[in-house]
Design a protein around this motif. Structure first.
Motif, short mmCIF file in Angstrom:
data_model
loop_
_atom_site.label_atom_id
_atom_site.label_comp_id
_atom_site.label_asym_id
_atom_site.label_seq_id
_atom_site.Cartn_x
_atom_site.Cartn_y
_atom_site.Cartn_z
N VAL A 36 0.85 -1.19 0.00
CA VAL A 36 0.00 0.00 0.00
C VAL A 36 0.88 1.24 0.00
O VAL A 36 1.84 1.34 0.77
CB VAL A 36 -0.93 0.00 1.23
CG1 VAL A 36 -1.80 1.23 1.26
CG2 VAL A 36 -1.77 -1.27 1.26
N ARG A 38 0.37 5.36 0.18
CA ARG A 38 -0.55 6.48 0.41
C ARG A 38 -2.01 6.04 0.45
O ARG A 38 -2.89 6.67 -0.12
CB ARG A 38 -0.34 7.57 -0.62
CG ARG A 38 1.04 8.16 -0.56
CD ARG A 38 1.25 9.24 -1.54
NE ARG A 38 2.64 9.73 -1.41
CZ ARG A 38 3.21 10.51 -2.28
NH1 ARG A 38 2.57 10.91 -3.35
NH2 ARG A 38 4.45 10.89 -2.10
N LYS A 40 -3.42 3.50 -1.01
CA LYS A 40 -3.92 2.81 -2.20
C LYS A 40 -3.04 1.61 -2.53
O LYS A 40 -1.83 1.65 -2.35
CB LYS A 40 -3.95 3.76 -3.40
CG LYS A 40 -4.93 4.90 -3.22
CD LYS A 40 -5.05 5.70 -4.47
CE LYS A 40 -6.06 6.83 -4.25
NZ LYS A 40 -6.33 7.56 -5.45
N GLU A 41 -3.69 0.55 -3.02
CA GLU A 41 -2.95 -0.64 -3.42
C GLU A 41 -2.00 -0.29 -4.57
O GLU A 41 -2.43 0.29 -5.56
CB GLU A 41 -3.89 -1.76 -3.87
CG GLU A 41 -4.70 -2.37 -2.74
CD GLU A 41 -5.97 -1.61 -2.41
OE1 GLU A 41 -6.31 -0.65 -3.14
OE2 GLU A 41 -6.63 -1.96 -1.44
#
Length: 94
Positions: A36, A38, A40-41
């Protein structure tokens, strides 16, 4: 039917600190780790066997999509839909 593997999540910086452990889980336990960035993935660490299987499946779907018969098109659509569903499920389980 086999159990679904445990899916781990880690921030990239955290995974970097335990990279050997992350790789061992992927390699020996078939447990992927979603990286991850920030919130997000960003990427996934998986075993080489899982990666090779995914590449083979993608190549097979592409081969079917390039086929000229209605049967090829039908098989390609079914596989594409199954892969899309699997992708949705993977992200829904997170």
């Amino acid at each position: 039917m086999s159990e679904r593997p445990t899916v781990h999540r880690a921030k990239i910086a955290e995974a970097r600190n335990v990279l050997g452990e992350v790789i061992a889980r992927a390699r020996f336990a078939s447990e992927p780790t979603i990286l991850v960035n920030r919130g997000k993935e960003a990427a996934v660490i998986v075993s080489y066997a899982d990666y090779a299987t995914l590449r083979e499946l993608r190549a097979y779907v592409e081969e079917l999509e390039e086929g000229t018969t209605a049967e090829h098109a039908h098989k390609a659509r079914i596989l594409s839909e199954a892969l899309a569903l699997a992708k949705m499920r993977a992200f829904d389980d997170d």
